[in-house]
Design a protein around this motif. Structure first.
Motif, short mmCIF file in Angstrom:
data_model
loop_
_atom_site.label_atom_id
_atom_site.label_comp_id
_atom_site.label_asym_id
_atom_site.label_seq_id
_atom_site.Cartn_x
_atom_site.Cartn_y
_atom_site.Cartn_z
N ILE A 12 0.74 -1.23 -0.06
CA ILE A 12 0.17 -0.05 0.05
C ILE A 12 1.06 1.29 -0.06
CG2 ILE A 12 -2.00 -1.14 1.12
CD1 ILE A 12 -0.92 0.28 3.90
N ALA A 13 2.14 1.20 0.37
CA ALA A 13 2.99 2.25 0.15
C ALA A 13 4.49 1.73 0.03
CB ALA A 13 2.85 3.02 1.66
N TYR A 14 5.25 2.71 -0.35
CA TYR A 14 6.86 2.65 -0.27
C TYR A 14 7.41 3.78 -0.41
CZ TYR A 14 6.27 3.57 -5.47
OH TYR A 14 6.18 4.30 -6.77
N ILE A 15 9.04 3.48 0.01
CA ILE A 15 9.78 4.64 -0.08
C ILE A 15 10.95 3.96 -0.71
CG2 ILE A 15 11.41 5.98 1.55
CD1 ILE A 15 9.55 6.11 3.63
N PHE A 16 11.74 4.77 -1.55
CA PHE A 16 12.78 4.34 -2.18
C PHE A 16 14.00 5.24 -1.45
CE2 PHE A 16 10.28 2.69 -5.60
CZ PHE A 16 11.27 1.67 -6.30
N ALA A 17 14.98 4.65 -1.54
CA ALA A 17 16.10 5.36 -1.03
C ALA A 17 17.38 5.01 -1.81
CB ALA A 17 16.21 5.16 0.64
N GLY A 18 18.40 5.78 -1.66
CA GLY A 18 19.50 5.09 -2.40
C GLY A 18 20.81 6.27 -2.43
N SER A 19 21.89 5.70 -2.80
CA SER A 19 23.01 6.46 -2.99
C SER A 19 22.92 7.22 -4.00
CB SER A 19 24.38 5.64 -3.01
OG SER A 19 24.30 5.13 -4.23
N TRP A 20 23.67 8.37 -4.09
CA TRP A 20 23.68 9.39 -5.31
C TRP A 20 24.48 8.65 -6.30
CZ3 TRP A 20 20.54 13.29 -5.24
CH2 TRP A 20 20.14 13.76 -3.82
N ASP A 21 25.30 7.67 -6.06
CA ASP A 21 25.63 6.76 -7.20
C ASP A 21 24.89 6.00 -7.81
OD1 ASP A 21 28.03 6.02 -8.43
OD2 ASP A 21 27.69 3.95 -7.73
N PHE A 22 23.74 5.40 -7.33
CA PHE A 22 22.64 4.80 -7.87
C PHE A 22 21.75 5.78 -8.83
CE2 PHE A 22 18.11 3.75 -7.76
CZ PHE A 22 18.09 2.61 -8.24
N PHE A 23 21.31 7.03 -8.07
CA PHE A 23 20.41 7.93 -8.85
C PHE A 23 21.22 8.58 -9.84
CE2 PHE A 23 17.74 6.86 -5.13
CZ PHE A 23 16.50 7.15 -5.53
N LYS A 24 22.27 8.59 -9.98
CA LYS A 24 23.01 9.48 -11.22
C LYS A 24 22.62 8.93 -12.42
CE LYS A 24 27.54 6.85 -11.65
NZ LYS A 24 28.90 6.85 -11.12
N PHE A 31 22.15 10.90 1.46
CA PHE A 31 21.42 9.85 0.31
C PHE A 31 20.05 10.27 0.01
CE2 PHE A 31 19.07 8.95 4.19
CZ PHE A 31 17.69 8.47 3.69
N GLN A 32 19.46 10.13 -1.21
CA GLN A 32 18.48 10.48 -2.06
C GLN A 32 17.33 9.69 -1.54
OE1 GLN A 32 16.98 12.71 -3.90
NE2 GLN A 32 15.16 11.46 -4.11
N TYR A 33 16.47 10.49 -0.85
CA TYR A 33 15.21 10.00 -0.46
C TYR A 33 13.96 10.01 -1.19
CZ TYR A 33 10.60 10.49 2.13
OH TYR A 33 9.28 10.22 2.59
N GLY A 34 13.08 8.80 -1.63
CA GLY A 34 12.12 9.01 -2.44
C GLY A 34 12.41 8.61 -3.80
#
Length: 189
Positions: A68-80, A108-111
């Motif tokens: 019913i819900a999620y939060i992504f989080a991750g390193s800036w390396d992943f999100f680049k 880290f990048q939240y979301g």
């Protein structure tokens, strides 16, 4: 909120449920009227979900085993891999938040965060965020994100309910965004 809600780190078996929820609220799939209730802008593929799950950076809420819900989080390396995140991280040297020197290694990048509309406004965001926070604070002291200025429900939820701080803004692809920061050592009260 119902007692049957469970919080978990994402597993490979959750991929289909996350993709189904993403599809419901992806900005590209919504009418202008639907966007007024909030949306997510970053679509994730199975491969990207697999990577986030392997890093233990996906946090989900389930009600009777349905996501019913999620939060992504991750390193800036992943999100680049997405240009908007590179643009935002290029602004870090001009940003200030508390006593932090904002870098791609201490933050880290939240979301995105996505909550099914039937569960919005019922207090789910706080315990889901806290679940994510207690896991991610072990890796990073600082969290950053951006929110499209037209996504008023998300901006209000993050600044009013979760007490994120707006520390800047930027434009990208003809859209305007707020940059927000959160001290991961602070529990949401």
């Amino acid at each position: 909120m119902t007692e049957s809600i469970q919080f978990e780190t994402g597993k490979m078996s959750d991929i289909d449920g996350v993709l189904a929820l993403q599809e419901l609220y992806l900005v590209a799939n919504l009418s202008e009227e639907e966007k007024a209730f909030g949306f997510v802008t970053t679509p994730f593929t199975i491969q990207q979900l697999t990577e986030v799950i392997n890093e233990k950076d996906l946090f989900i809420a389930k009600d009777n085993n349905k996501i019913i819900a999620y939060i992504f989080a991750g390193s800036w390396d992943f999100f680049k891999q997405w240009p908007i995140f590179n643009h935002m991280s290029s602004l870090f040297s001009d940003l200030t938040f508390l006593d932090f020197e904002i870098t791609t290694t201490n933050s880290f990048q939240y979301g995105p965060i996505c909550i099914h509309k039937e569960y919005r406004g019922k207090g789910l965001i706080t315990p889901l965020f806290e679940f994510m926070r207690t896991h991610m604070v072990q890796k990073y002291p600082l969290s950053l994100t951006f929110i499209n200025k037209t996504n008023i429900p998300s901006a209000k939820a993050h600044t009013e309910k979760l007490k994120w701080t707006i520390i800047g803004e930027f434009q990208f692809n003809n859209n305007e965004y707020f940059i927000l920061a959160y001290d991961m050592n602070q529990a949401v009260s």
